[in-house]
Design an enzyme around this catalytic site. Structure first.
Site, short mmCIF file in Angstrom:
data_model
loop_
_atom_site.label_atom_id
_atom_site.label_comp_id
_atom_site.label_asym_id
_atom_site.label_seq_id
_atom_site.Cartn_x
_atom_site.Cartn_y
_atom_site.Cartn_z
N HIS A 6 54.61 22.13 18.59
CA HIS A 6 53.92 23.41 18.82
C HIS A 6 54.78 24.33 19.69
CE1 HIS A 6 50.54 25.71 20.96
NE2 HIS A 6 50.43 26.06 19.70
N ARG A 7 55.24 25.43 19.11
CA ARG A 7 56.15 26.38 19.79
C ARG A 7 57.45 25.70 20.17
NH1 ARG A 7 51.60 28.91 23.97
NH2 ARG A 7 49.88 28.90 22.47
N GLU A 33 56.22 24.43 14.67
CA GLU A 33 55.32 25.58 14.58
C GLU A 33 55.84 26.66 15.51
OE1 GLU A 33 51.71 28.07 15.80
OE2 GLU A 33 53.13 26.97 17.05
N ASP A 35 55.52 31.26 16.44
CA ASP A 35 54.69 32.47 16.30
C ASP A 35 55.59 33.69 16.21
OD1 ASP A 35 52.10 31.03 17.29
OD2 ASP A 35 53.56 30.68 18.87
N HIS A 48 54.78 33.94 21.39
CA HIS A 48 53.36 33.68 21.16
C HIS A 48 52.49 34.88 21.51
CE1 HIS A 48 49.28 32.49 22.28
NE2 HIS A 48 49.38 31.71 21.23
N GLU A 108 53.56 31.17 12.21
CA GLU A 108 52.26 31.81 12.41
C GLU A 108 52.45 33.32 12.60
OE1 GLU A 108 49.80 30.42 15.70
OE2 GLU A 108 48.46 32.12 15.37
N LYS A 110 51.34 36.55 13.95
CA LYS A 110 50.42 36.97 15.02
C LYS A 110 49.96 38.40 14.72
CE LYS A 110 50.00 33.52 17.92
NZ LYS A 110 48.69 32.86 17.98
N ASP A 230 52.14 19.92 21.72
CA ASP A 230 53.21 20.16 22.70
C ASP A 230 53.96 18.87 23.02
OD1 ASP A 230 52.11 22.72 22.86
OD2 ASP A 230 50.94 22.27 24.65
#
Ligand code: G3P
Ligand code: MG
Length: 241
Positions: A6-7, A33, A35, A48, A108, A110, A230
């Site tokens: 995640h990120r 992943e 953003d 993000h 993703e 945003k 994470d």
């Protein structure tokens, strides 16, 4: 169960920086992943938040800065002084890094707070340029964005990020025309019933952002397709155990 960072590997390095992506590659996650937002001059920027305040030493909205202006910010010191050289990456930087691996990307969009002119077109253009179309999944809270993506490039896989089911009663109706491949709920909303319903509709369920071992273990047990976490290293141990 697939494991997505995640990120990037955001528990070890500042989220959504090249340092976090490089570390995710080192531990061989299934996917990353990230953003994306749009700068004032139309560059796809990885961040993000809509603002740079939380994750850099700058202040203000990404949409109000040019790419060059954004590059002046330190995107790592907030996390630890050892990352003081980290900059806000562009999507192209990530594609250049990941193209040398066989990892998947979950990008993703945003687009739920601001209207970013042609962000969908610009992202897809880059994915085609870097030959990433068959190893990317585009997700968003904004289902109009997902429709737009599919209209431009029908073969690309998309995922509907699930909003709080306590606030949205007609989720399945809302996504029925999107032709998504997966739903991405917060891990708290993942139940066997949700997974069964998704399966019936031919959809995968990827949960964000379970970080505690017991949460990840539970998601594995009930048949979740993927976790976006994470702590991908923890998830890998649980999946491999
Ligand atoms: O894409 C899954 C998850 O990242 C959505 O929430 O706020 O972490 O982007 P957020
Ligand atoms: Mg995200």
């Amino acid at each position: 169960m697939k494991v997505f960072a995640h990120r990037g590997l955001s528990s070890i390095a500042p989220e959504n920086t090249m340092a976090a992506f490089e570390r995710a590659i080192v531990i061989n996650v299934d996917g990353i992943e990230t953003d994306v937002q749009l700068s004032r001059d139309g560059k796809i920027v990885i961040c993000h938040d809509e603002k740079v305040d939380r994750t850099t030493n700058g202040r203000g909205y990404i949409k109000d800065f040019s790419w060059e202006e954004l590059q002046a910010f330190d995107a790592g010191s907030w996390f630890s002084p050892e990352f003081a050289k980290a900059r806000i990456p562009g999507l192209e930087d990530l594609l250049n890094l990941v193209r040398k691996t066989d990892l998947c990307l979950n990008i993703e969009l945003k687009t739920d707070k601001f209207f970013y002119p042609q962000i969908e077109e610009k992202v897809l253009e880059l994915l085609e340029k870097y030959d990433f179309v068959d190893r990317v999944r585009i997700s968003s809270f904004n289902y109009e964005s997902l429709l737009k993506v599919k209209a431009i490039l029908p073969q690309i896989e998309t995922a509907a990020i699930m909003k709080d089911p306590n606030l949205v009663s007609n989720f399945w109706d809302q996504i029925s025309d999107l032709t998504v491949k997966a739903i991405h709920p917060s891990y708290q909303y993942v139940t066997t019933e949700l997974i069964d319903e998704a399966r019936k509709r031919g959809l995968e369920v990827n949960a964000w952002t379970p970080n505690q071992p017991e949460e990840i273990r539970h998601l594995l047990k009930i048949g979740t397709h993927g976790v976006i976490t994470d702590f991908p290293d923890r998830a890998q141990c649980i999946v491999g155990a």
